[in-house]
Design an enzyme around this catalytic site. Structure first.
Site, PDB file in Angstrom:
ATOM      1  N   LYS A  35       0.833  -1.206   0.000  1.00  0.00           N
ATOM      2  CA  LYS A  35       0.000   0.000   0.000  1.00  0.00           C
ATOM      3  C   LYS A  35       0.870   1.260   0.000  1.00  0.00           C
ATOM      4  O   LYS A  35       2.080   1.172   0.244  1.00  0.00           O
ATOM      5  CB  LYS A  35      -0.914  -0.018   1.223  1.00  0.00           C
ATOM      6  N   ARG A 131      -9.916   0.606  16.350  1.00  0.00           N
ATOM      7  CA  ARG A 131     -10.003   1.400  15.134  1.00  0.00           C
ATOM      8  C   ARG A 131     -11.083   0.761  14.273  1.00  0.00           C
ATOM      9  O   ARG A 131     -12.247   0.886  14.581  1.00  0.00           O
ATOM     10  CB  ARG A 131      -8.612   1.450  14.477  1.00  0.00           C
ATOM     11  N   TYR A 255      16.865  29.643   7.412  1.00  0.00           N
ATOM     12  CA  TYR A 255      15.657  30.321   7.907  1.00  0.00           C
ATOM     13  C   TYR A 255      15.647  30.424   9.429  1.00  0.00           C
ATOM     14  O   TYR A 255      16.043  29.478  10.122  1.00  0.00           O
ATOM     15  CB  TYR A 255      14.404  29.548   7.484  1.00  0.00           C
ATOM     16  N   MET A 303      12.715  23.923   1.895  1.00  0.00           N
ATOM     17  CA  MET A 303      11.945  23.103   0.962  1.00  0.00           C
ATOM     18  C   MET A 303      12.851  22.310   0.012  1.00  0.00           C
ATOM     19  O   MET A 303      12.604  21.138  -0.265  1.00  0.00           O
ATOM     20  CB  MET A 303      10.978  23.985   0.162  1.00  0.00           C
TER      21      MET A 303
HETATM   22  C1  LIG Z   1      -0.254  -1.648   6.793  1.00  0.00           C
HETATM   23  C2  LIG Z   1      -0.833  -2.882   7.336  1.00  0.00           C
HETATM   24  C3  LIG Z   1      -0.021  -4.002   7.573  1.00  0.00           C
HETATM   25  C4  LIG Z   1       1.492  -3.986   7.438  1.00  0.00           C
HETATM   26  O1  LIG Z   1       2.037  -3.487   8.622  1.00  0.00           O
HETATM   27  P1  LIG Z   1       3.616  -3.327   8.847  1.00  0.00           P
HETATM   28  O2  LIG Z   1       3.718  -2.772  10.213  1.00  0.00           O
HETATM   29  O3  LIG Z   1       4.081  -2.354   7.810  1.00  0.00           O
HETATM   30  O4  LIG Z   1       4.202  -4.657   8.682  1.00  0.00           O
HETATM   31  C5  LIG Z   1      -0.625  -5.168   7.980  1.00  0.00           C
HETATM   32  N1  LIG Z   1      -1.982  -5.223   8.176  1.00  0.00           N
HETATM   33  C6  LIG Z   1      -2.778  -4.157   7.969  1.00  0.00           C
HETATM   34  C7  LIG Z   1      -4.236  -4.277   8.209  1.00  0.00           C
HETATM   35  C8  LIG Z   1      -2.236  -2.957   7.564  1.00  0.00           C
HETATM   36  O5  LIG Z   1      -3.029  -1.897   7.368  1.00  0.00           O
END
Ligand SMILES: *Cc1c(COP(=O)(O)O)cnc(C)c1O
Length: 365
Positions: A35, A131, A255, A303
């Protein structure tokens, strides 16, 4: 000279790290999490490396999954948050994606028979993450109602750990116990472990594990470095010095006049800043790799540029290679200085930074 800032992704490191995940997973199947543009490494490029070596790929949403299909990847794909709208269900099913359901309307949409393509469904269980997901007490009923939906091909249970790097944390114990209570339900698959759970050797009884971060060579554990876990950095975020100037004692840098030179000293200017995804909050003293040495960042990150104290690097000139993070300078370490986590830094490298790929790694195009 074109702007010398880029990311090099080491495919062989990803393959190596996947091997470590496999070892830790034992007999469980492995969904490689790609992802968020594969944690900033490039969704399709990384997917091509891992798909032939994983049992599935996992993404956050339909768009990410469809990008994999458009690139010609035919492997199993899991949508970790399912669909965001019932209208997306037929597209997800037609693309052959496994979907997560985490709230009643998604279950009702499936039950209404909006699908004629069978789909693998994962019921998200909130065992304590607080969550997404159903209360464990509601899961038996959902399994039952999905069991009678013709388009539901298989049913799995999926949960996510709040403290995956702490096996003995009371929340972890509670989560594992609550999930284990659902063992008597008749489902095809169960999945708990992310990278942290895998790298702590947690006993989850999983059919499927879901490593993300570790594949990219960052450490999922606060108490172990990536190197200690035999993980290799997949991302080299690099640039070059574009200026080296001798600055007098008392002169300020950048800055807000955020740094004052304590003595006459060489100051280097690196062609990377927060517009590239380098953390703006990295303070003075954050290590920057300059020509193989560590030079402390000084002053505020801009930046497009940041400045370094070159007193440890006598004789370096403009053009000297710079490592923001990567081999020899773990992203975990930079994240620690910047008050954040490696996930944030890896995902945060911006689009203007060109990615190039090295290493063989390919098994499929
Ligand atoms: C992102 C995610 C993972 C992977 O987690 P890592 O800590 O990057 O290994 C696994 N399960 C779900 C539901 C996630 O959203």
């Amino acid at each position: 000279m074109t702007r010398p800032t880029g990311v090099t992704v080491d495919r062989d490191a990803i393959v190596h790290n996947l091997g470590i995940a496999r070892q830790a997973a034992g007999a469980a199947s492995l969904a490689a999490v790609v992802k968020a543009n594969a944690y900033g490494h490039g969704l399709v490029e990384v997917a091509r490396v891992v798909a032939p070596r994983a049992d599935a790929l996992a993404v956050a949403c339909l768009e990410e999954g469809l990008a994999l299909r458009q690139a010609g990847l035919t492997c199993p794909v899991l949508l970790l948050e399912g669909v965001f709208d019932a209208a997306e269900l037929p597209t997800a099913a037609a693309a052959g994606f496994d979907i997560v359901v985490h709230e009643p309307e998604q279950v009702r949409a499936l039950a209404r028979g909006v699908l004629d393509t069978p789909v693998a469904v994962w019921i998200k269980v909130d065992t304590g993450m607080g969550r997404l997901g159903f209360d464990p007490a509601d899961v038996a009923g959902i399994v039952e109602s999905l069991g009678s939906v013709p388009a539901v091909a298989t049913i799995g249970l999926i949960t996510h750990l709040a403290c995956g790097d702490e096996p003995s944390h009371p929340v972890t114990r509670t989560q594992l116990a609550r999930f284990a209570e659902l063992n008597e339900l008749s489902v095809q698959w169960r999945s708990t472990a992310n990278s942290a759970a895998l790298m702590t050797g947690m006993e989850t009884g999983d059919d499927w594990v879901r490593p993300g971060l570790m594949l990219y060579g960052a450490s999922p554990r606060a108490d172990r470095t990536a190197a200690e876990l035999d993980l290799r950095p997949a991302m080299h975020f690099h640039s070059r010095l574009i200026a080296v100037r001798e600055r007098p004692a008392g002169s300020t840098v950048g800055y807000g006049a955020g740094y004052t030179c304590p003595e006459s000293m060489p100051v280097g200017v690196v062609a990377a800043g927060y517009g590239d995804g380098y953390p703006r909050h990295a303070p003075t003293g954050t290590p920057v790799g300059v020509d193989g040495e560590r030079a402390p960042l000084i002053g505020r990150v801009s930046m497009d540029m940041l400045c370094v104290d070159l007193r440890n690097c006598p004789g370096v000139r403009p053009g000297a290679p710079v490592t923001l993070w990567g081999p020899g300078l773990p992203v975990d370490e930079i994240a620690g200085h910047a008050g954040t986590i490696p996930y944030d830094l890896l995902c945060g490298v911006t689009d203007r930074v060109p990615r190039t790929y090295q290493g063989v790694g390919h098994g499929e195009t």
